[in-house]
Design a protein around this motif. Structure first.
Motif, PDB file in Angstrom:
ATOM      1  N   ASP A  85      33.768 -11.272  51.867  1.00  0.00           N
ATOM      2  CA  ASP A  85      33.109 -11.319  50.564  1.00  0.00           C
ATOM      3  C   ASP A  85      31.886 -10.424  50.645  1.00  0.00           C
ATOM      4  N   LEU A  86      32.054  -9.151  50.312  1.00  0.00           N
ATOM      5  CA  LEU A  86      31.000  -8.160  50.461  1.00  0.00           C
ATOM      6  C   LEU A  86      30.316  -7.906  49.115  1.00  0.00           C
ATOM      7  N   TYR A  87      29.164  -7.290  49.164  1.00  0.00           N
ATOM      8  CA  TYR A  87      28.431  -6.947  47.937  1.00  0.00           C
ATOM      9  C   TYR A  87      29.028  -5.663  47.352  1.00  0.00           C
ATOM     10  N   GLU A  88      29.916  -5.819  46.398  1.00  0.00           N
ATOM     11  CA  GLU A  88      30.710  -4.685  45.925  1.00  0.00           C
ATOM     12  C   GLU A  88      29.918  -3.686  45.098  1.00  0.00           C
ATOM     13  N   TYR A  89      28.713  -4.052  44.663  1.00  0.00           N
ATOM     14  CA  TYR A  89      27.888  -3.117  43.900  1.00  0.00           C
ATOM     15  C   TYR A  89      27.118  -2.160  44.815  1.00  0.00           C
ATOM     16  N   LEU A  90      27.213  -2.385  46.133  1.00  0.00           N
ATOM     17  CA  LEU A  90      26.599  -1.489  47.107  1.00  0.00           C
ATOM     18  C   LEU A  90      27.619  -0.487  47.619  1.00  0.00           C
ATOM     19  N   THR A  91      27.128   0.616  48.150  1.00  0.00           N
ATOM     20  CA  THR A  91      28.003   1.516  48.889  1.00  0.00           C
ATOM     21  C   THR A  91      28.178   0.969  50.304  1.00  0.00           C
ATOM     22  N   GLY A  92      29.146   1.499  51.021  1.00  0.00           N
ATOM     23  CA  GLY A  92      29.366   1.048  52.387  1.00  0.00           C
ATOM     24  C   GLY A  92      28.135   1.211  53.255  1.00  0.00           C
ATOM     25  N   ILE A  93      27.480   2.371  53.163  1.00  0.00           N
ATOM     26  CA  ILE A  93      26.320   2.628  54.018  1.00  0.00           C
ATOM     27  C   ILE A  93      25.144   1.740  53.611  1.00  0.00           C
ATOM     28  N   GLN A  94      24.997   1.459  52.307  1.00  0.00           N
ATOM     29  CA  GLN A  94      23.933   0.556  51.871  1.00  0.00           C
ATOM     30  C   GLN A  94      24.148  -0.846  52.439  1.00  0.00           C
ATOM     31  N   TYR A  95      25.394  -1.281  52.455  1.00  0.00           N
ATOM     32  CA  TYR A  95      25.691  -2.610  52.994  1.00  0.00           C
ATOM     33  C   TYR A  95      25.387  -2.668  54.487  1.00  0.00           C
ATOM     34  N   LEU A  96      25.784  -1.648  55.224  1.00  0.00           N
ATOM     35  CA  LEU A  96      25.530  -1.627  56.661  1.00  0.00           C
ATOM     36  C   LEU A  96      24.036  -1.604  56.958  1.00  0.00           C
ATOM     37  N   ASN A  97      23.280  -0.851  56.176  1.00  0.00           N
ATOM     38  CA  ASN A  97      21.830  -0.820  56.373  1.00  0.00           C
ATOM     39  C   ASN A  97      21.195  -2.158  56.007  1.00  0.00           C
ATOM     40  N   PHE A  98      21.745  -2.824  55.005  1.00  0.00           N
ATOM     41  CA  PHE A  98      21.257  -4.161  54.647  1.00  0.00           C
ATOM     42  C   PHE A  98      21.445  -5.118  55.822  1.00  0.00           C
ATOM     43  N   VAL A  99      22.625  -5.125  56.417  1.00  0.00           N
ATOM     44  CA  VAL A  99      22.898  -6.002  57.557  1.00  0.00           C
ATOM     45  C   VAL A  99      21.995  -5.633  58.730  1.00  0.00           C
ATOM     46  N   ALA A 100      21.844  -4.329  58.966  1.00  0.00           N
ATOM     47  CA  ALA A 100      20.979  -3.887  60.061  1.00  0.00           C
ATOM     48  C   ALA A 100      19.535  -4.329  59.838  1.00  0.00           C
ATOM     49  N   ASP A 101      19.081  -4.307  58.589  1.00  0.00           N
ATOM     50  CA  ASP A 101      17.725  -4.778  58.279  1.00  0.00           C
ATOM     51  C   ASP A 101      17.591  -6.276  58.557  1.00  0.00           C
ATOM     52  N   VAL A 102      18.597  -7.047  58.166  1.00  0.00           N
ATOM     53  CA  VAL A 102      18.565  -8.500  58.376  1.00  0.00           C
ATOM     54  C   VAL A 102      18.425  -8.818  59.865  1.00  0.00           C
ATOM     55  N   PHE A 103      19.163  -8.068  60.697  1.00  0.00           N
ATOM     56  CA  PHE A 103      19.140  -8.320  62.142  1.00  0.00           C
ATOM     57  C   PHE A 103      18.116  -7.452  62.870  1.00  0.00           C
ATOM     58  N   ARG A 104      17.295  -6.753  62.113  1.00  0.00           N
ATOM     59  CA  ARG A 104      16.188  -5.964  62.664  1.00  0.00           C
ATOM     60  C   ARG A 104      16.653  -4.937  63.691  1.00  0.00           C
ATOM     61  N   VAL A 105      17.684  -4.207  63.327  1.00  0.00           N
ATOM     62  CA  VAL A 105      18.200  -3.139  64.179  1.00  0.00           C
ATOM     63  C   VAL A 105      17.427  -1.859  63.876  1.00  0.00           C
ATOM     64  N   GLY A 106      16.933  -1.200  64.908  1.00  0.00           N
ATOM     65  CA  GLY A 106      16.153   0.017  64.718  1.00  0.00           C
ATOM     66  C   GLY A 106      16.956   1.151  64.109  1.00  0.00           C
ATOM     67  N   ALA A 107      16.244   2.114  63.531  1.00  0.00           N
ATOM     68  CA  ALA A 107      16.885   3.218  62.825  1.00  0.00           C
ATOM     69  C   ALA A 107      17.815   4.017  63.738  1.00  0.00           C
ATOM     70  N   ASP A 129      30.870   5.619  49.267  1.00  0.00           N
ATOM     71  CA  ASP A 129      31.556   5.095  48.083  1.00  0.00           C
ATOM     72  C   ASP A 129      31.191   3.627  47.855  1.00  0.00           C
ATOM     73  N   LEU A 130      31.306   3.186  46.597  1.00  0.00           N
ATOM     74  CA  LEU A 130      31.073   1.789  46.279  1.00  0.00           C
ATOM     75  C   LEU A 130      32.124   0.916  46.958  1.00  0.00           C
ATOM     76  N   ILE A 131      31.691  -0.238  47.466  1.00  0.00           N
ATOM     77  CA  ILE A 131      32.621  -1.156  48.132  1.00  0.00           C
ATOM     78  C   ILE A 131      33.693  -1.638  47.151  1.00  0.00           C
ATOM     79  N   SER A 132      33.369  -1.682  45.869  1.00  0.00           N
ATOM     80  CA  SER A 132      34.339  -2.111  44.864  1.00  0.00           C
ATOM     81  C   SER A 132      35.569  -1.213  44.818  1.00  0.00           C
ATOM     82  N   THR A 133      35.462  -0.001  45.342  1.00  0.00           N
ATOM     83  CA  THR A 133      36.605   0.921  45.352  1.00  0.00           C
ATOM     84  C   THR A 133      37.439   0.809  46.621  1.00  0.00           C
TER      85      THR A 133
END
Length: 245
Positions: A85-107, A129-133
């Motif tokens: 159940d992913l956030y479909e209004y985000l792009t793939g890279i936005q979602y990955l960066n969101f998860v990385a931010d939550v777990f405090r992964v460095g750039a 691309d948008l996850i919805s696609t």
């Protein structure tokens, strides 16, 4: 790494659930969890991931109680459901960066991991691309990348091979072996019994919410039977009490 002791979870108005289930997933384990539909696999995994309450028993992750220290426990693992159940209004890279931010992964670390595993799963070109696609298989790959980006010690996976193409399934198996070779552990449900037999060192079979067999894969198979034949024996006839722990 993951200790489930006397887990009991019953649903109001339903016979489905889990009764007095105990399992221990240790570092280095690739632990298969198998059973018929409605046996209690997903219920157990959701309880272990701290997203579903339970009636009795305890669950510990890295020695911490999932009910008393949920955030500390969740920092140690990744949970991927059978239908991400992913956030479909985000792009793939936005979602990955969101998860990385939550777990405090460095750039630098996130960039390297996203590039490495995005290329391995052949999804890098679609991360903008948008996850919805995305197709179901693409969403499954993205969910796996979201776990790999923070490199948890414990993976809790519900049917991780569903929707993956054959090449991606092979890559996932390679990654699972690598995670456990490095001292991590994987606890996952699957209906693909031949994969479980070849990949896993531990297995548990659940029937009608109760543990029917568990232990080292080679011990469970010690009579020369396949995992498929043992599973059918347990599910269709109840089987003998098999516990190799």
């Amino acid at each position: 790494m993951l200790r489930i002791e006397h887990l009991t979870k019953h649903y109001k108005g339903s016979s489905k659930g889990v009764t007095d289930l105990s399992l221990h997933i240790a570092p280095g384990d690739i632990y298969a969890f198998i059973g018929h539909n409605g046996a209690g696999k997903t219920t157990t995994l959701k309880c272990a991931a701290g997203i579903q309450d339970f009636d009795a028993g305890t669950i510990q992750v890295g020695g911490l109680d999932i009910q008393k220290a949920p955030l500390e426990c969740k920092r140690q693992f990744a949970y991927i459901p059978d239908n991400p159940d992913l956030y479909e209004y985000l792009t793939g890279i936005q979602y990955l960066n969101f998860v990385a931010d939550v777990f405090r992964v460095g750039a630098r670390e996130r960039e390297e991991r996203i590039r490495e595993y995005g290329d391995r799963f052949e999804i890098t070109a679609s991360l903008g691309d948008l996850i919805s696609t995305y197709s179901h298989g693409m969403k499954q790959k993205l969910a796996l990348l979201s776990a790999l980006v923070h490199q948890p010690r414990l993976w809790i996976l519900d049917e991780p091979f569903v929707g993956l193409d054959p090449k991606a399934a092979v890559i996932l198996k390679e990654i699972m072996r690598s995670v456990c070779a490095g001292g991590g552990a994987i606890f996952f449900s699957t209906h693909v019994l031949d994969v479980a037999e070849r990949l896993c060192n531990k297995v548990a079979i659940i029937r009608d919410g109760a543990l029917a067999a568990c232990g080292n894969m080679e011990d469970i198979l010690r009579q020369g039977q396949s995992l498929e034949s043992i599973f059918m024996e347990v599910v269709d006839h109840g089987g003998a009490d098999r516990n190799a722990d």
